[in-house]
Design a protein around this motif. Structure first.
Motif, mmCIF file in Angstrom:
data_model
loop_
_atom_site.group_PDB
_atom_site.id
_atom_site.type_symbol
_atom_site.label_atom_id
_atom_site.label_comp_id
_atom_site.label_asym_id
_atom_site.label_seq_id
_atom_site.Cartn_x
_atom_site.Cartn_y
_atom_site.Cartn_z
ATOM 1 N N ASN A 30 -49.976 52.768 3.747
ATOM 2 C CA ASN A 30 -50.150 51.374 3.307
ATOM 3 C C ASN A 30 -50.503 51.292 1.828
ATOM 4 O O ASN A 30 -49.899 50.523 1.071
ATOM 5 N N GLY B 47 -61.451 52.765 7.559
ATOM 6 C CA GLY B 47 -60.211 53.070 6.845
ATOM 7 C C GLY B 47 -59.298 51.871 6.818
ATOM 8 O O GLY B 47 -58.722 51.522 5.778
ATOM 9 N N HIS B 48 -59.178 51.200 7.973
ATOM 10 C CA HIS B 48 -58.336 50.006 8.066
ATOM 11 C C HIS B 48 -58.863 48.909 7.139
ATOM 12 O O HIS B 48 -58.105 48.269 6.422
ATOM 13 N N THR C 11 -48.096 46.783 5.044
ATOM 14 C CA THR C 11 -48.835 46.606 6.305
ATOM 15 C C THR C 11 -47.937 46.858 7.510
ATOM 16 O O THR C 11 -48.308 47.576 8.447
ATOM 17 N N SER D 28 -46.876 50.648 7.865
ATOM 18 C CA SER D 28 -47.998 51.524 8.239
ATOM 19 C C SER D 28 -48.377 51.345 9.702
ATOM 20 O O SER D 28 -48.761 52.310 10.372
ATOM 21 N N ASN E 198 -53.226 54.225 6.772
ATOM 22 C CA ASN E 198 -53.865 53.695 5.562
ATOM 23 C C ASN E 198 -53.283 54.304 4.290
ATOM 24 O O ASN E 198 -53.060 53.611 3.297
ATOM 25 N N VAL F 208 -58.334 49.645 3.441
ATOM 26 C CA VAL F 208 -56.999 49.288 2.966
ATOM 27 C C VAL F 208 -56.948 47.807 2.593
ATOM 28 O O VAL F 208 -56.350 47.424 1.591
ATOM 29 N N THR G 176 -55.110 56.107 12.154
ATOM 30 C CA THR G 176 -55.455 55.028 11.226
ATOM 31 C C THR G 176 -55.479 55.539 9.788
ATOM 32 O O THR G 176 -55.000 54.852 8.877
#
Length: 461
Positions: A172, A26-27, A198, A201, A169, A30, A165
Motif C-alpha cells: 500500500n 500496521g493497517h 488500498t 493491498s 501495508n 498505512v 497485514t
C-alpha cells in the motif's frame, strides 16, 4: 487476590495480543502515511479522504463486527479439541463474510449521492466521490480477510494475520507513493492513487493469509476442502445470533466517530481536516486496546469452554489492568505532544495553503487534549467488550453501546459542537462522554455476569 495474580498473566497476554496489535497498528499506520501523503496535496484533499472513509468505516464496522462471532466459537471448539465444530464455525463464517462484503460494497457504492445532501463542502465532495468508488470495492477482500483473521485468532495463531497485514501495508505505501505523486514513470493520480493502493493491498492480504494458513499443520485442514455451499442452518443461526449484535456494537461506536466527521464538515473543510488528524492519531493507540480485546475474547472463550469461571475472571481482570496501563501512557503522550503531533500532517513550506494549514494544526492540537483524556475509557470499554464476546454475551452489551454513544455521546457532540458553542472541541467532548459511559456500564455487566456464573457453578456442586 494480590496484584501479582494479575501481573503474572501479562507475559502471555502480551504474546497473544502483540501480533494482533501490530497487524492492526500496521493497517492504521498505512492510513497515517496515506493522510500525510494526501495532506501534502492540500486540506481539501485531506478532508475528502476523511469524508470518503467515513462511509467505509461504517461499512467496515458492520463487516468486522460480524466476523468477531467466529473467534469465540473457534476458541471454544479448540479448547474442547472439537475439530468438526471449529471447521463448521469457520466455513459458515467465511460464507457469511463473503456475502456481507459484496453487500457492503453495493451499499456504499449506491450511498454516494448522500454526500450532496449532507451540507459538506462542495470542493471536498468532488474529490471524495471518485476516491470512494475504488475503496468501496476493496471492502470485499477486506471482509473476507476478516473471516480468516478471526478464525486464526480463535486458534491462538495471532501472528499470521499480522504477517499478511504487514505485507499488505508495504504494498500500500509503495503504491501510494508511486500513484499519488506520479513517481518512477507512474501516472500522478492524487487521492485516486491512494484508493488504487488500498484495493491492491487488500486483495494481496487475503491471498497471502490463505496461503500461510494452508501451510500450517494446525490450520491446514480447516482452510482446505471447504464445501462452501453445503451449509447447516443451526450454525448459520448461531453465527448470525452472535455476529449481528457484535456488528451493531461496533457500528454504534464507529458511527459516532463518523458523525464527528460529518459534524466537523458543517464547520468547514479545515475543522474536518483537523478532525481527521486527531481521529487518525487516536486510531493508532486504539489498535493496542483492540489487540488486548481480541486476547480477552480468546482467553475468556477458552476458559468458558473449560467452565473455569474463577480463572476466567482473574485472566480478564489482568487484561483490563494491562489495557489501563497502556492507555495511561498514551494519554500522557498525547497531552505532552498535543501541539507537535498534528504538524506531521501538513506542509508548512506550502505558502499558498499556509493559513489553512496553520488553522488545521491549531484545531487539531485542542482535539488531542480531549483524545488524551478518553484514552483510558476507550481502552476499558473495548477490552471489557472483548471479554463479554468471549462469554458469548452480546445482546445486553449492544443495548449498552447504543445508549452510551447515541443517547449520551451524540447529543453532547451535537449541542456543544456548534460554531457558537465549543465547535470541534465540543464534538470531541461528546465522544468522551459516550466512551466513558460505555466503559462504566460494560464493566458493571461483566462483573455481574461472571459473579453469577461462579455462584451458579458453586451451587450446582
Amino acid at each position: 487476590m494480590v496484584l501479582s495474580d494479575y501481573t503474572k498473566e501479562f507475559k502471555y497476554n502480551w504474546r497473544l495480543a502483540a501480533p494482533v496489535m501490530l497487524g492492526m497498528l500496521g493497517h492504521t499506520f498505512v492510513q497515517f502515511i496515506d493522510n500525510i501523503m494526501v495532506g501534502q496535496l492540500g486540506t481539501a484533499e485531506l478532508a475528502a479522504v476523511s469524508l470518503g472513509n467515513s462511509f467505509i468505516f461504517i461499512a467496515m464496522s458492520l463487516g468486522i463486527g460480524f466476523s468477531t462471532a467466529i473467534t469465540p466459537l473457534v476458541a471454544e471448539a479448540d479448547a474442547a479439541n472439537d475439530f468438526k465444530q471449529g471447521k463448521l464455525a469457520f466455513k459458515h463464517g467465511l460464507f457469511l463474510c463473503t456475502v456481507l462484503g459484496i453487500s457492503l460494497f453495493f451499499m456504499v457504492y449506491f450511498a454516494k449521492p448522500l454526500m450532496y445532501l449532507m451540507q459538506q463542502p462542495e470542493e471536498v465532495v468532488a474529490f471524495a466521490i471518485p476516491y470512494l468508488d475504488l475503496v468501496a470495492f476493496s471492502l470485499i477482500p477486506l471482509i473476507i480477510f476478516q473471516a480468516f483473521k478471526q478464525f486464526s485468532d480463535g486458534l491462538s495463531m495471532t501472528k499470521y494475520p499480522m504477517y499478511a497485514t504487514i505485507l499488505a501495508n508495504v504494498i500500500n505505501v509503495v503504491l501510494n507513493y508511486l500513484l499519488i505523486f506520479g513517481k518512477l514513470g507512474f501516472p500522478e493520480l492524487g487521492i485516486i492513487g491512494a484508493a488504487y493502493g488500498t484495493l491492491a493491498s487488500r486483495i494481496v492480504m487475503v491471498l497471502y493469509i490463505w496461503w500461510l494458513l494452508k501451510g500450517k499443520e494446525k490450520s491446514k485442514n480447516y482452510v482446505t476442502n471447504i464445501k462452501f455451499f453445503v451449509l447447516e442452518r443451526s450454525m448459520l443461526k448461531k453465527l448470525i445470533g452472535l455476529g449481528a449484535p457484535s456488528a451493531m456494537q461496533m457500528f454504534f461506536e464507529v458511527a459516532i466517530f463518523t458523525a464527528a466527521i460529518w459534524l466537523s464538515g458543517l464547520l468547514g473543510k479545515n475543522p474536518q481536516a483537523a478532525n481527521q488528524i486527531a481521529l487518525n492519531l487516536s486510531s493508532m493507540t486504539f489498535m493496542v486496546a483492540m489487540g488486548l480485546s481480541v486476547a480477552s475474547m480468546v482467553r475468556v472463550g477458552n476458559q468458558k469452554g473449560l467452565q473455569n469461571y474463577i480463572e476466567l475472571r482473574r485472566i480478564a481482570f489482568s487484561l483490563f489492568l494491562l489495557g489501563t496501563i497502556f492507555a495511561t501512557c498514551f494519554a500522557l503522550l498525547f497531552f505532552v505532544f498535543h501541539s507537535e503531533l498534528p504538524k506531521l500532517y501538513v506542509d508548512f513550506d506550502d505558502a499558498e495553503n499556509l493559513i489553512d494549514n496553520t488553522e488545521v494544526v491549531a484545531i487539531a492540537s485542542k482535539l488531542m487534549l480531549a483524545a488524551a483524556v478518553f484514552q483510558i475509557s476507550d481502552s476499558i470499554q473495548v477490552v471489557v467488550l472483548g471479554a463479554l464476546r468471549g462469554l458469548q454475551d452480546v445482546k445486553i452489551p449492544t443495548i449498552i453501546t447504543f445508549v452510551s454513544y447515541w443517547l449520551v455521546g451524540f447529543p453532547v457532540s451535537w449541542f456543544l459542537g456548534k460554531e457558537e458553542a465549543y465547535a470541534s472541541f465540543g464534538i470531541w467532548l461528546g465522544l468522551l462522554a459516550g466512551l466513558t459511559t460505555a466503559a462504566i456500564l460494560l464493566y458493571i455487566r461483566f462483573n455481574y455476569l461472571t459473579k453469577k456464573l461462579i455462584h451458579s457453578k458453586h451451587d450446582a456442586t
